[in-house]
Design a protein around this motif. Structure first.
Motif, PDB file in Angstrom:
ATOM      1  N   LYS A   1       0.831  -1.198   0.000  1.00 23.64           N
ATOM      2  CA  LYS A   1       0.000   0.000   0.000  1.00 23.64           C
ATOM      3  C   LYS A   1       0.874   1.258   0.000  1.00 23.64           C
ATOM      4  CE  LYS A   1      -3.956  -2.229   0.522  1.00 23.64           C
ATOM      5  NZ  LYS A   1      -5.068  -2.165  -0.446  1.00 23.64           N
ATOM      6  N   SER A   2       0.511   2.207  -0.824  1.00 24.65           N
ATOM      7  CA  SER A   2       1.244   3.475  -0.854  1.00 24.65           C
ATOM      8  C   SER A   2       0.726   4.452   0.194  1.00 24.65           C
ATOM      9  CB  SER A   2       1.138   4.115  -2.246  1.00 24.65           C
ATOM     10  OG  SER A   2      -0.222   4.343  -2.587  1.00 24.65           O
ATOM     11  N   GLU A   3      -0.466   4.207   0.700  1.00 24.08           N
ATOM     12  CA  GLU A   3      -1.069   5.058   1.719  1.00 24.08           C
ATOM     13  C   GLU A   3      -1.068   4.343   3.068  1.00 24.08           C
ATOM     14  OE1 GLU A   3      -1.989   8.136   1.154  1.00 24.08           O
ATOM     15  OE2 GLU A   3      -1.463   7.984  -0.969  1.00 24.08           O
ATOM     16  N   PRO A   4      -1.220   5.076   4.173  1.00 31.31           N
ATOM     17  CA  PRO A   4      -1.307   4.440   5.485  1.00 31.31           C
ATOM     18  C   PRO A   4      -2.437   3.410   5.530  1.00 31.31           C
ATOM     19  CG  PRO A   4      -0.983   6.794   5.731  1.00 31.31           C
ATOM     20  CD  PRO A   4      -1.211   6.555   4.272  1.00 31.31           C
ATOM     21  N   VAL A   5      -2.213   2.348   6.294  1.00 32.61           N
ATOM     22  CA  VAL A   5      -3.166   1.238   6.376  1.00 32.61           C
ATOM     23  C   VAL A   5      -3.686   1.141   7.805  1.00 32.61           C
ATOM     24  CG1 VAL A   5      -3.539  -1.215   5.887  1.00 32.61           C
ATOM     25  CG2 VAL A   5      -1.764   0.049   4.644  1.00 32.61           C
ATOM     26  N   THR A   6      -4.986   0.910   7.941  1.00 33.01           N
ATOM     27  CA  THR A   6      -5.579   0.828   9.275  1.00 33.01           C
ATOM     28  C   THR A   6      -5.270  -0.511   9.922  1.00 33.01           C
ATOM     29  OG1 THR A   6      -7.660  -0.120   8.475  1.00 33.01           O
ATOM     30  CG2 THR A   6      -7.490   2.294   8.522  1.00 33.01           C
ATOM     31  N   LEU A   7      -5.353  -0.546  11.236  1.00 36.95           N
ATOM     32  CA  LEU A   7      -5.121  -1.772  11.980  1.00 36.95           C
ATOM     33  C   LEU A   7      -6.125  -2.849  11.565  1.00 36.95           C
ATOM     34  CD1 LEU A   7      -3.802  -3.422  14.241  1.00 36.95           C
ATOM     35  CD2 LEU A   7      -5.357  -2.307  15.863  1.00 36.95           C
ATOM     36  N   LYS A   8      -7.364  -2.459  11.362  1.00 32.29           N
ATOM     37  CA  LYS A   8      -8.392  -3.422  10.978  1.00 32.29           C
ATOM     38  C   LYS A   8      -8.040  -4.076   9.653  1.00 32.29           C
ATOM     39  CE  LYS A   8     -13.354  -3.856  10.055  1.00 32.29           C
ATOM     40  NZ  LYS A   8     -14.659  -3.139   9.992  1.00 32.29           N
ATOM     41  N   GLU A   9      -7.599  -3.268   8.677  1.00 32.56           N
ATOM     42  CA  GLU A   9      -7.249  -3.820   7.366  1.00 32.56           C
ATOM     43  C   GLU A   9      -6.013  -4.717   7.458  1.00 32.56           C
ATOM     44  OE1 GLU A   9      -6.191  -2.342   2.796  1.00 32.56           O
ATOM     45  OE2 GLU A   9      -6.813  -0.899   4.329  1.00 32.56           O
ATOM     46  N   LEU A  10      -5.048  -4.293   8.271  1.00 40.89           N
ATOM     47  CA  LEU A  10      -3.842  -5.110   8.442  1.00 40.89           C
ATOM     48  C   LEU A  10      -4.177  -6.443   9.098  1.00 40.89           C
ATOM     49  CD1 LEU A  10      -1.267  -2.414   9.618  1.00 40.89           C
ATOM     50  CD2 LEU A  10      -1.167  -3.746   7.501  1.00 40.89           C
ATOM     51  N   SER A  11      -5.070  -6.397  10.057  1.00 46.16           N
ATOM     52  CA  SER A  11      -5.475  -7.631  10.723  1.00 46.16           C
ATOM     53  C   SER A  11      -6.149  -8.583   9.735  1.00 46.16           C
ATOM     54  CB  SER A  11      -6.422  -7.304  11.882  1.00 46.16           C
ATOM     55  OG  SER A  11      -6.930  -8.486  12.456  1.00 46.16           O
ATOM     56  N   THR A  12      -7.019  -8.030   8.893  1.00 42.89           N
ATOM     57  CA  THR A  12      -7.719  -8.852   7.900  1.00 42.89           C
ATOM     58  C   THR A  12      -6.734  -9.417   6.871  1.00 42.89           C
ATOM     59  OG1 THR A  12      -9.709  -7.509   8.156  1.00 42.89           O
ATOM     60  CG2 THR A  12      -9.533  -8.858   6.169  1.00 42.89           C
ATOM     61  N   THR A  13      -5.842  -8.576   6.368  1.00 44.33           N
ATOM     62  CA  THR A  13      -4.894  -8.997   5.335  1.00 44.33           C
ATOM     63  C   THR A  13      -3.919 -10.048   5.850  1.00 44.33           C
ATOM     64  OG1 THR A  13      -5.005  -6.800   4.335  1.00 44.33           O
ATOM     65  CG2 THR A  13      -3.151  -8.201   3.698  1.00 44.33           C
ATOM     66  N   SER A  14      -3.442  -9.851   7.073  1.00 43.71           N
ATOM     67  CA  SER A  14      -2.428 -10.746   7.626  1.00 43.71           C
ATOM     68  C   SER A  14      -3.003 -11.993   8.279  1.00 43.71           C
ATOM     69  CB  SER A  14      -1.578 -10.002   8.647  1.00 43.71           C
ATOM     70  OG  SER A  14      -2.371  -9.612   9.766  1.00 43.71           O
ATOM     71  N   GLY A  15      -4.301 -11.938   8.596  1.00 49.28           N
ATOM     72  CA  GLY A  15      -4.911 -13.060   9.292  1.00 49.28           C
ATOM     73  C   GLY A  15      -4.584 -13.088  10.776  1.00 49.28           C
ATOM     74  N   LEU A  16      -4.040 -12.010  11.281  1.00 48.63           N
ATOM     75  CA  LEU A  16      -3.688 -11.933  12.699  1.00 48.63           C
ATOM     76  C   LEU A  16      -4.819 -11.293  13.494  1.00 48.63           C
ATOM     77  CD1 LEU A  16       0.008 -10.653  12.432  1.00 48.63           C
ATOM     78  CD2 LEU A  16      -0.751 -12.995  12.842  1.00 48.63           C
ATOM     79  N   HIS A  17      -4.957 -11.723  14.716  1.00 51.08           N
ATOM     80  CA  HIS A  17      -5.945 -11.093  15.595  1.00 51.08           C
ATOM     81  C   HIS A  17      -5.544  -9.631  15.801  1.00 51.08           C
ATOM     82  CE1 HIS A  17      -8.227 -10.170  19.260  1.00 51.08           C
ATOM     83  NE2 HIS A  17      -9.024 -11.183  18.909  1.00 51.08           N
ATOM     84  N   PRO A  18      -6.501  -8.714  15.859  1.00 53.01           N
ATOM     85  CA  PRO A  18      -6.168  -7.289  16.017  1.00 53.01           C
ATOM     86  C   PRO A  18      -5.238  -7.005  17.187  1.00 53.01           C
ATOM     87  CG  PRO A  18      -8.479  -7.532  15.482  1.00 53.01           C
ATOM     88  CD  PRO A  18      -7.948  -8.920  15.677  1.00 53.01           C
ATOM     89  N   SER A  19      -5.438  -7.688  18.308  1.00 52.46           N
ATOM     90  CA  SER A  19      -4.576  -7.421  19.474  1.00 52.46           C
ATOM     91  C   SER A  19      -3.139  -7.875  19.198  1.00 52.46           C
ATOM     92  CB  SER A  19      -5.124  -8.136  20.713  1.00 52.46           C
ATOM     93  OG  SER A  19      -5.118  -9.540  20.522  1.00 52.46           O
ATOM     94  N   THR A  20      -2.978  -8.995  18.482  1.00 47.39           N
ATOM     95  CA  THR A  20      -1.635  -9.473  18.142  1.00 47.39           C
ATOM     96  C   THR A  20      -0.958  -8.520  17.167  1.00 47.39           C
ATOM     97  OG1 THR A  20      -2.326 -11.775  18.448  1.00 47.39           O
ATOM     98  CG2 THR A  20      -0.333 -11.397  17.154  1.00 47.39           C
ATOM     99  N   ALA A  21      -1.705  -8.118  16.139  1.00 44.89           N
ATOM    100  CA  ALA A  21      -1.153  -7.189  15.150  1.00 44.89           C
ATOM    101  C   ALA A  21      -0.775  -5.864  15.813  1.00 44.89           C
ATOM    102  CB  ALA A  21      -2.167  -6.949  14.037  1.00 44.89           C
TER     103      ALA A  21
END
Length: 287
Positions: free
Chosen positions: A56-76
């Motif tokens: 991503k060229s723009e900042p990414v939200t925690l929610k999107e990162l959690s979804t993309t990575s498959g990690l739980h939000p607290s872990t991410a």
């Protein structure tokens, strides 16, 4: 009453010896699968998050990162916090992230090492042949120089030869002074505050005023000296190597026992540094 009869024996219960030549049957048990260590898991998750940010060229939200990575939000969130502290990731606003400047710094360092080493190999050997002394190629990393290549003289006579990958403070080395002389006054004073200008020998420059005077002379001369400031009995002279953008990316230095150091090497040293710079695409003004 009739007599009780014994129940007929079950022939299937009789043990039968294996036929001659038959091998006994063995059960093959698969070895247990070892789970990856916690450290490896953390590294894998960290790389997953960095890869997601890199797409991503723009900042990414925690929610999107959690979804993309498959990690739980607290872990991410926990891993991202550690990456932010290390400047590998920047937090642009609460809950949004992007790759940090530390990655750019490290990437530039790797690029400088690889390109400079390739360009410097031949000229370093030739300079070594001319002088018979140890030739060093060093780059800056934070408040130190890192030795990335060396052509060692068999007759050096020096007790201490710093290995490739070795480090030394900027203000105690000829190459380090080149980098400090390239900084502005504020950056030099900040370096002095951070490091305390600790010395290694009686010749070490540990006073900020004296260091600033020395750096002014470096700018004027176009090369730098280490007068037994890092190691007693060893003197060095260094000239800068520049890339195609005109940035100082490395220093080329000659190290020799103090009683054998020779200012007659300066011209060959600077010409060799210029040749390596030219190979990197640098064009000197007026040339």
């Amino acid at each position: 009453m009739g007599s009780m009869r014994e129940p007929p024996s079950n022939p299937t219960k009789k043990s039968q010896a294996p036929a001659a030549g038959d091998a006994p049957t063995r059960r093959l048990i698969a070895p247990p699968v070892k789970p990856p260590s916690l450290a490896i898991q953390v590294i894998e998750r960290m790389m997953t998050l960095l890869d997601a940010l890199a797409k991503k060229s723009e900042p990414v939200t925690l929610k999107e990162l959690s979804t993309t990575s498959g990690l739980h939000p607290s872990t991410a969130h926990r891993i991202l916090n550690d990456l932010v502290l290390a400047r590998v990731v920047d937090r642009t606003e609460p809950g949004s992230y992007q790759l940090g400047m530390r990655l750019l710094e490290l990437g530039n360092l790797v690029k400088a090492r690889l390109n400079v080493r390739d360009a410097a190999a031949g000229p370093m050997r030739e300079l070594h042949r001319l002088t018979g002394e140890t030739i060093n190629l060093s780059v800056r990393q934070d408040d130190e120089i890192v030795y990335v290549e060396r052509t060692v003289s068999e007759r050096s006579g020096m007790q201490v030869v710093r290995a490739i990958g070795g480090r030394a403070p900027l203000h105690l080395t000829s190459t380090g002074k080149l980098f400090l002389a390239n900084d502005d006054t504020r950056a030099v004073r900040s370096y002095g505050m951070r490091t305390g200008l600790a010395g290694h020998t009686p010749n070490s420059i540990t006073d900020l005023g004296k260091l600033e005077k020395e750096l002014h002379e470096v700018k004027t001369r176009g090369f730098a000296r280490d007068n037994e400031e890092l190691e007693l009995g060893v003197r060095c002279i260094a000239a800068g190597i520049y890339d195609d953008s005109g940035e100082l990316v490395a220093g080329l230095s000659i190290s020799a026992p103090a009683d054998r150091a020779n200012d007659g090497w300066i011209q060959a040293l600077t010409e060799t540094a210029h040749a390596i710079s030219a190979a990197l695409g640098y064009e000197r003004a007026g040339v």
